[in-house]
Design an enzyme around this catalytic site. Structure first.
Site, mmCIF file in Angstrom:
data_model
loop_
_atom_site.group_PDB
_atom_site.id
_atom_site.type_symbol
_atom_site.label_atom_id
_atom_site.label_comp_id
_atom_site.label_asym_id
_atom_site.label_seq_id
_atom_site.Cartn_x
_atom_site.Cartn_y
_atom_site.Cartn_z
ATOM 1 N N TRP A 311 0.822 -1.220 0.000
ATOM 2 C CA TRP A 311 0.000 0.000 0.000
ATOM 3 C C TRP A 311 0.859 1.275 0.000
ATOM 4 O O TRP A 311 0.332 2.363 0.055
ATOM 5 C CB TRP A 311 -0.907 0.014 1.234
ATOM 6 N N ASP A 312 2.186 1.120 -0.031
ATOM 7 C CA ASP A 312 3.093 2.268 0.081
ATOM 8 C C ASP A 312 2.892 2.992 1.411
ATOM 9 O O ASP A 312 2.987 4.213 1.490
ATOM 10 C CB ASP A 312 2.883 3.229 -1.096
ATOM 11 N N TYR A 313 2.617 2.228 2.459
ATOM 12 C CA TYR A 313 2.448 2.795 3.792
ATOM 13 C C TYR A 313 3.765 2.695 4.577
ATOM 14 O O TYR A 313 3.815 2.175 5.686
ATOM 15 C CB TYR A 313 1.335 2.070 4.543
ATOM 16 N N ARG A 674 4.478 9.446 -3.109
ATOM 17 C CA ARG A 674 4.389 9.352 -1.656
ATOM 18 C C ARG A 674 5.345 10.317 -0.991
ATOM 19 O O ARG A 674 5.087 10.828 0.081
ATOM 20 C CB ARG A 674 4.704 7.942 -1.192
#
Length: 676
Positions: A311-313, A674
């Site tokens: 999730w690119d978290y 991001r």
């Protein structure tokens, strides 16, 4: 106790805790632990309306560089006050020292960064770090030195008094980072955040292009002898046994506890971001807060905030070090905010959560070849700073659906099972978005009142996996971020959900400041930050907030300061969240503010250069404010906020006028990556 007495008490406490003077800002995050707290109390809610511009320094970047390079800048620097100079770096890694009272330059160093590198995360330099060699004679060159990482992967050491390279460090004052593999283009690997220093060791991370390839450059953290530049140790966060991946790098700022001999790393996700079939398992040490031994690089502990991240978290913010009351006595802790809007609070010695963290079931059913983690960690004591779910009722409809149904049309059919819904070929709704929650600006902590302050962003991402056979021939439309993810069976597209009017599809506010009582596990207040004034014609200022990737500064004077993606520096009452003051800037201040005392006066400073990825106007200014002196009066640059609704409440205009204004404005929030 009066506010003034509280400020004096805070200054004494802070001087004892940090071992530093009460008048300065000696680290990128205010102190080595990144609290962004100043014990200064000259500027208060009672007199903040008397702030006036003190000086405005222009770097000249936009005029001296080719337009193709100048238009790819993000002026995210936070100055530090060292050796009686205010020192910062420009997006092209030029280091500038200014007189703190006048803004007149004292010296300038140009490392000659090339204009044609096309850095993956734009031309950006968030700051420099300062270190004093206590073993050197008081008058020795480079006894007091500055360190900076560069966009072309160098670590540079300068004399803090003169700006000259330290000849004994590396080769003529610099060390070139060995990436250990060929890059696809020069800008695939860079350094954006300031190094950190402790026990004679300077530690530097890296920023690497996202979603380009599976077998990407490794996210190795490197430590060098602060005197000689000799490599002391290196640490690759990602455990490579049985996986094909790179990254898990540390692009965000780090923190140091020199007394314990620890450096704290916020690590990122492995490569690529949105498909993990080649990296099965939790990918331990990625998306983690990691504590390493400063002198050896040995792992002390690691705590993972997202398992098997697709999730690119990753962790975008500096870990904040503080001492808090937990209900069972005072503890030294590490506070880590996340893009999901969580705040993890960990014991500084062990990495164990201070309050329970639950492993909860999360959505499953990923694409073929993907193996998701069945659970993810959720803090239970501190509430999320951003609500973790997006429902149809959260769609922002400025006009009736019969007039504009663009948001409903975009979001219909997307998979949306709440937080951690996996990427799909049909399209998945990500909320918070991959640049949401708390970003690189981090959080601030008031150690006197023990309150945490953070800026948060709210927006919806539409993420879609593209099968390889289709991806090789895809030309994405404008405004859609396209990641090839070479070596994976899927490429990826990302787009911010926006209406035809150019408005975000989620209800405002789109940017907020949040105050949190950690000990009580309670959000004290929320305040909308930013308006549409610098996006819409005629200066219409709808108080909807702006995305906030930058952070805040909190003072013992009872104020919290922040910039935004409109061209104002703002002051909020730290106790109530009420917006008290706005200072006009030449361009948006998408950077962290700082404050210091100089010759008896408190100054407030922010880099005002805009943000190319966000589509703001650009500039090259560092702007300072101070209280008006005798005979001076606040000008149009500085104004008091006299009513909660701001200048325009939005609902006062008819729908037809709103539509005409916004269409003509061509408003676009282009938050595509991001690492904003």
């Amino acid at each position: 106790m009066s506010l003034r007495q509280c400020g004096v008490w805070a200054a004494v406490i802070w001087s004892q805790l940090t071992g530093g003077p009460a008048h300065g800002w000696e680290h990128w995050g205010g102190d080595a632990g990144g609290t962004r707290f100043s014990p200064l109390a000259q500027i208060t809610p009672a007199n903040v309306d008397r702030l006036v511009p003190a000086w405005d320094y222009h770097t000249g970047d936009l005029q001296s560089r080719p337009p193709a390079a100048a238009l790819r800048t993000k002026f995210e620097a936070t100055p530090i006050l060292v050796e009686d100079s205010l020192v910062f770096c420009t997006p092209f890694n030029e280091v500038v020292a200014l007189d703190p009272g006048t803004g007149v330059p004292r010296w300038r160093f140009d490392p000659k960064v090339g204009d044609g590198r096309r850095p993956a995360n734009r031309y950006a330099c968030r700051g420099v770090a300062h270190w004093i060699d206590t073993q050197a004679p008081a008058d020795a060159a480079c006894r007091s030195r500055l360190f900076m990482g560069t966009v072309d992967a160098r670590l540079i050491a300068l004399d803090a008094r003169t700006g000259r390279p330290c000849a004994g460090f590396g080769a003529d004052g610099e060390v070139r980072i060995d990436v250990a593999r060929d890059l696809l283009w020069p800008g695939e690997f860079q350094i954006t955040s300031a190094p950190v220093i402790g026990r004679g060791v300077v530690v530097v991370g890296s920023s690497i292009g996202d979603n380009v390839r599976v077998d990407a450059p490794r996210g190795t953290v490197r430590a060098f002898d602060a005197r000689s530049g000799e490599l002391r140790w290196s640490f690759d966060p990602l455990i490579h046994d049985g996986i094909v991946a790179g990254h898990a790098n540390v692009w965000a700022p780090m923190s140091v506890d020199e007394q314990r001999g620890l450096v704290f790393l916020p690590t990122s996700s492995p490569s690529p971001d949105f498909f993990g079939g080649a990296r099965p398992g939790d990918n331990r040490n990625s998306d983690s807060v990691i504590a390493l031994r400063l002198e050896t690089g040995a792992l002390a502990w690691s705590f993972q905030t997202t398992h098997h991240d697709v999730w690119d978290y990753d962790l975008p913010a500096q870990p904040t070090l503080a001492r808090i009351e937990t209900g069972q006595g005072a503890r030294d802790v590490v506070m880590q905010p996340t893009k999901q809007g969580f705040v993890f609070v960990l014991d500084r010695d062990t990495g164990l959560p201070i309050w329970p963290v639950e492993e909860r079931d999360v959505p499953q059913g990923a694409v073929e070849g993907e193996r998701l983690s069945p659970t993810q960690p959720f803090p239970t004591h501190v509430p999320p700073l951003v609500e973790p779910r997006f429902a149809p009722a959260d769609i922002f409809r400025m006009l009736p659906r019969v007039v504009d149904s663009s948001c409903d049309d975009q979001l219909a059919g997307l998979r949306n099972d709440g937080l951690y819904t996996p990427p799909t070929t049909q399209g998945t709704l990500f909320y918070p978005m991959t640049g949401g929650g708390v970003n690189w600006g981090g959080a601030a902590f008031d150690p006197v009142h023990r309150i945490l302050y953070a800026n948060v962003s709210r927006a919806v991402h539409i993420v879609r996996l593209i099968p390889r056979a289709e991806a090789d021939h895809l030309t994405p439309p404008r405004g859609v971020d396209f990641g090839l993810q070479r070596g994976a069976p899927f490429a990826v597209t990302r787009a911010i959900a926006m209406s035809r009017l150019g408005l975000l599809c989620n209800r405002p506010p789109w940017g907020e400041m949040v105050a949190v009582d950690l000990e009580a596990g309670k959000i004290l207040w929320r305040a909308t930050v930013g308006t549409t004034e610098d996006r819409a014609p005629l200066g219409l200022a709808f108080k909807w907030g702006t995305p906030l990737v930058n952070g805040v500064a909190v003072t013992a004077g009872g104020l919290v300061f922040t910039g935004a993606m409109d061209a104002y520096l703002r002051a909020f009452d730290a106790g109530t969240g009420r917006e008290l003051w706005q200072g006009r800037l030449p361009a948006p201040g998408v950077a962290n503010p700082m404050t210091y005392e100089w010759k008896g006066e408190q100054y407030l400073v922010i880099a005002a250069g805009g943000h190319s990825e966000a589509g703001t106007s650009l500039g090259d200014s560092v702007v300072a404010f101070r209280l008006a002196r005798a005979g001076e009066a606040p000008s149009w640059w500085s104004r008091t906020i006299d009513r909660p609704g701001g200048r325009f409440a939005g609902g006062a205009l008819t729908a037809s006028l709103v539509m005409a204004v916004l269409v003509s404005a061509g408003w676009r929030w282009r938050l595509r990556r991001r690492r904003l």
